[in-house]
Enzyme design. Structure first.
Site, mmCIF file in Angstrom:
data_model
loop_
_atom_site.group_PDB
_atom_site.id
_atom_site.type_symbol
_atom_site.label_atom_id
_atom_site.label_comp_id
_atom_site.label_asym_id
_atom_site.label_seq_id
_atom_site.Cartn_x
_atom_site.Cartn_y
_atom_site.Cartn_z
ATOM 1 N N ASP A 9 4.245 -7.888 -41.930
ATOM 2 C CA ASP A 9 4.336 -6.985 -43.130
ATOM 3 C C ASP A 9 2.797 -6.155 -42.930
ATOM 4 O O ASP A 9 1.759 -6.898 -42.685
ATOM 5 C CB ASP A 9 4.135 -7.854 -44.631
ATOM 6 C CG ASP A 9 3.961 -6.691 -45.448
ATOM 7 O OD1 ASP A 9 4.736 -6.010 -45.871
ATOM 8 O OD2 ASP A 9 2.842 -7.124 -46.255
ATOM 9 N N THR B 142 4.827 0.063 -45.779
ATOM 10 C CA THR B 142 3.319 -0.221 -45.597
ATOM 11 C C THR B 142 2.785 -0.217 -44.390
ATOM 12 O O THR B 142 1.691 0.323 -43.871
ATOM 13 C CB THR B 142 2.817 -1.471 -46.358
ATOM 14 O OG1 THR B 142 3.577 -2.382 -45.507
ATOM 15 C CG2 THR B 142 3.121 -1.611 -47.677
ATOM 16 N N THR B 143 3.723 -0.373 -43.445
ATOM 17 C CA THR B 143 3.514 -0.262 -41.938
ATOM 18 C C THR B 143 3.657 0.965 -41.622
ATOM 19 O O THR B 143 2.967 1.857 -40.778
ATOM 20 C CB THR B 143 4.412 -1.212 -41.064
ATOM 21 O OG1 THR B 143 4.467 -2.425 -41.572
ATOM 22 C CG2 THR B 143 4.024 -1.274 -39.517
ATOM 23 N N ASP C 182 8.799 -6.799 -51.777
ATOM 24 C CA ASP C 182 9.270 -5.458 -51.103
ATOM 25 C C ASP C 182 10.741 -5.109 -51.588
ATOM 26 O O ASP C 182 10.995 -4.089 -52.024
ATOM 27 C CB ASP C 182 9.203 -5.546 -49.482
ATOM 28 C CG ASP C 182 7.862 -5.383 -49.055
ATOM 29 O OD1 ASP C 182 6.814 -5.493 -49.786
ATOM 30 O OD2 ASP C 182 7.766 -5.333 -47.794
HETATM 31 P P1 ADP Z 1 7.506 -0.786 -43.516
HETATM 32 O O1 ADP Z 1 6.388 -1.828 -43.725
HETATM 33 O O2 ADP Z 1 6.769 0.461 -43.102
HETATM 34 O O3 ADP Z 1 8.538 -0.956 -44.314
HETATM 35 P P2 ADP Z 1 9.112 -2.153 -41.469
HETATM 36 O O4 ADP Z 1 8.602 -3.060 -40.338
HETATM 37 O O5 ADP Z 1 9.891 -2.585 -42.528
HETATM 38 O O6 ADP Z 1 7.746 -1.119 -41.867
HETATM 39 O O7 ADP Z 1 9.995 -0.871 -40.844
HETATM 40 C C1 ADP Z 1 10.577 0.084 -41.544
HETATM 41 C C2 ADP Z 1 11.219 1.243 -40.682
HETATM 42 O O8 ADP Z 1 12.227 0.394 -39.947
HETATM 43 C C3 ADP Z 1 11.541 2.306 -41.376
HETATM 44 O O9 ADP Z 1 11.208 3.363 -40.694
HETATM 45 C C4 ADP Z 1 13.143 1.758 -41.516
HETATM 46 O O10 ADP Z 1 13.873 3.013 -41.464
HETATM 47 C C5 ADP Z 1 13.362 1.115 -40.061
HETATM 48 N N1 ADP Z 1 14.499 0.478 -40.080
HETATM 49 C C6 ADP Z 1 14.694 -0.633 -40.815
HETATM 50 N N2 ADP Z 1 15.901 -1.265 -40.595
HETATM 51 C C7 ADP Z 1 16.485 -0.504 -39.306
HETATM 52 C C8 ADP Z 1 17.736 -0.674 -38.598
HETATM 53 N N3 ADP Z 1 18.738 -1.634 -39.004
HETATM 54 N N4 ADP Z 1 17.845 0.403 -37.768
HETATM 55 C C9 ADP Z 1 16.986 1.287 -37.526
HETATM 56 N N5 ADP Z 1 15.642 1.618 -38.406
HETATM 57 C C10 ADP Z 1 15.674 0.629 -39.420
#
Ligand code: ADP
Length: 620
Positions: A135, A168-169, A485
């Site tokens: 996270d 947040t990432t 989240d």
């Molecule tokens: P954040 O803390 O920014 O939410 P995450 O590590 O949760 O970061 O990653 C979010 C990113 O991953 C977003 O750009 C989301 O669209 C992408 N994402 C999440 N699940 C998938 C998936 N199954 N396939 C492709 N992209 C994904």
């Protein structure tokens, strides 16, 4: 240039950034200042970049000599533990350690893991407790950043967390990319203020464009599946991925339980997330009420009370003990028995009084002795003892009861009411927990998280190898963050049900739109606007890279597909599902969340670009 800065680790393994310039130079002005600031911001973003997306890396491991730092993540989160780990990226890790064949335990050093590759190459790594998460906000929280700019990036992530709760990432990765592009423009002699202005225009174009690619997301109380799917997307990039279906359902039901759908309002404060070590993550459940980590005072008391009327006492529930008891002259057996009888009668009266006013359960802050306990059992008045003040207050609020500080003040109106109070025991453990459900006065719900028990096959086991209690506790903390989240995502959708598709598709679509718009600007800004478009591309590129795909090739293929098919929903197929239409994959994020990412990242980068005087602490 990059060498001026180093990523180092303190004795707890927490990463921090050393800015070497600050050791020698005390003051930077103008372009030098901006470049130094950009470097600091980029360094923070680089740390988070590898944890973006469903294949983002979960943990940081550190070797005993402090040299080899390896990011590893549980592979596909399936059951085959030992072969499940692969090293996705490394700071100076041996190249041959691409694929991890085995994780060996070296008992001689605490927390030591030996990571063995397919080729038999190994390195030792001490697992570290921080940051055991992917996270973004949490990783940054744990970092000991001693640099104002780096702190700004931490703030950035926190703002996104505060306002949206998700993304947040991504927001930091985007800011890092904007800084990287800005650096290039500054090197070409474009003034930082021009860059900031161009970014501002571009961000407006992007935010506006997002509205065009957004879709309405339909759900109602009878059809919660769409909401569940959205929360699952959020959870799929977390360590708790394995239980995403059940956790997503819990999050959605919790939010709907406290939501005012008419006013599109959700008060997340009404949802309490509690955790207890032991049991399986799968046992995590939603309780329409509250939980208290206590049990009935006697094992033969009923385990379930319907329509409970609860006396909530902060006074002792026992006969008053004479303060000078040891001086009372008990010289005969008769005297002793008389005294005992008196005490018993007194307590019997107390019990009777509780029953007379209609109490069916007594919850006490204080304890009572075995004899009293026995009597309570016999008189069929279930009781719970040693309940903390905070919990008592929670019980009182939820059940609409009043806390009674003096026994004489107990009246029927002060009793709390709950549709069901039950004691639940967990498997073979002696742990028992009290559930107070269908409470009179509150829509409050509780999500009760169970940790991961020893021997549960999951990717997490590596971390638990040495200290299960610690690992479990962290698992609960991580689950709490992930659930937070998911809760936020559900709340945001109730608030505003517009969504954009994920997997970098929205960013690619914005990038195309911003790029096209750049041509309309004749001035220097057009370079900054194009640079902004390039920065947007860094999100899908990071997603591709973290999934083991060729970033540039993958991005350009998806981008041309978007243009050719006029389909803004094409993104990165991170999990190798076989389609990159994110609508089909059900990967989406809220429109407001995505807009907020663009706005916040732009704002912070503009701020950094405008700082042209850096005075290090040496000056004071
Ligand atoms: P954040 O803390 O920014 O939410 P995450 O590590 O949760 O970061 O990653 C979010 C990113 O991953 C977003 O750009 C989301 O669209 C992408 N994402 C999440 N699940 C998938 C998936 N199954 N396939 C492709 N992209 C994904």
């Amino acid at each position: 240039e990059e060498k001026k800065m180093a990523l180092a680790f303190d004795e707890f393994g927490r990463p921090f950034i050393i800015l070497k310039e600050q050791e020698q130079k005390s003051r930077l002005r103008g372009l030098d200042a901006q470049k130094a600031n950009i470097s600091a911001g980029k360094a923070v973003a680089r740390i988070l970049r590898t944890s973006l997306g469903p294949k983002g890396m979960d943990k940081i491991l550190q070797s005993p000599d402090g040299d080899v730092t390896i990011y590893i993540q549980p592979g596909s989160h399936n059951d085959n533990v030992d072969h499940n780990f692969h090293i996705l990226g490394a700071y100076s890790a041996p190249d041959a350690l691409d694929e991890l064949a085995a994780v060996q335990v070296d008992g001689s050093v605490p927390n030591m893991q030996r990571l063995v590759s397919a080729e038999g190459v190994f390195c030792n790594a001490i697992y570290d407790s921080y940051p055991q998460t992917n996270d973004g906000a949490t990783i940054l929280e744990q970092m000991d950043v001693d640099n104002q700019i780096a702190k700004l990036m931490v703030e950035l992530s926190r703002s996104q967390d505060y306002e949206i709760g998700d993304g947040t990432t991504g927001v930091v990765v985007l800011a890092g990319a904007l800084l990287e592009q800005a650096e290039r423009l500054l090197e070409h002699g474009i003034h930082p203020i021009r860059v900031a202005e161009g970014y501002e225009m571009a961000s407006r174009i992007a935010v506006e464009h997002l509205v065009h690619v957004a879709q309405k997301f339909d759900f109602d109380e009878t059809n919660i599946e769409p909401l569940v799917q959205t929360c699952m997307t959020t959870l799929s990039s977390k360590i708790v991925n394995r239980c995403k279906r059940s956790l997503a359902e819990i999050a959605v039901k919790a939010v709907l339980a406290v939501a005012d759908l008419e006013r599109k309002d959700v008060n997340l404060d009404l949802i309490k997330v509690e955790g207890k070590v032991g049991g399986k993550l799968e046992d995590t459940e939603l309780i329409y009420g509250i939980v208290v980590d206590k049990d009935m005072s006697h094992p033969q008391m009923p385990k379930q009370i319907e329509n409970a009327k609860i006396a909530i006492l902060t006074c002792p529930f026992e006969p008053p003990k004479p303060k000078t008891k040891h001086k009372v002259d008990i010289d005969t057996v008769e005297k002793f028995q008389t005294l005992r009888q008196q005490e018993q009668n007194y307590f019997d009266d107390m019990v009777q009084k509780c029953k007379d006013i209609g109490a069916t359960l007594v919850i006490c802050q204080w304890g009572f002795d075995d004899e009293a306990n026995h009597l309570l059992m016999h008189r069929n008045l279930p009781a719970v003892r040693w309940v903390g003040g905070v919990e008592l207050e929670l019980i009182a609020i939820a059940t609409g009861g009043r806390i009674v500080p003096r026994f004489q003040e107990l009246t029927p109106e002060k009793l709390g009411k709950a549709g069901l109070v039950r004691e639940k025991s967990f498997g073979t453990t002696k742990d028992r927990i009290l559930y107070i459900e269908r409470c009179a006065n509150s829509r409050a719900v509780t999500i009760f998280i169970r940790g991961v028990a020893k021997g549960i096959p999951s990717g997490i086991r590596l971390v638990l190898a040495f200290d299960d209690a610690l690992g479990n506790k962290m698992m609960i903390e991580e689950t709490k963050r992930s659930l937070h989240d998911a809760l936020c995502v559900a709340r945001n959708l109730i608030h505003n049900n517009s969504i954009v598709y994920g997997g970098g598709s929205a960013e690619i679509s914005c990038s195309i739109a911003v790029e096209a718009a750049a041509d309309r600007y004749p001035g220097v800004e057009q370079y900054a606007i194009r640079a902004f478009a390039d920065a947007l591309d860094s999100i899908p590129m990071a997603l591709a890279e973290n999934s083991g795909l060729q970033p540039i090739e993958t991005l350009s293929a998806v981008k041309s597909q978007q243009i050719k098919e006029n389909n803004p929903w094409c993104g990165i197929d991170c999990n190798d599902v076989g389609t990159n239409d994110m609508r089909e994959q059900n990967v989406f994020e809220t429109l407001i969340g995505k807009q907020q990412q663009v706005l916040l990242a732009t704002q912070v980068v503009k701020m950094i670009l405008k700082i042209d005087d850096v005075i290090s602490p040496l000056d004071y």
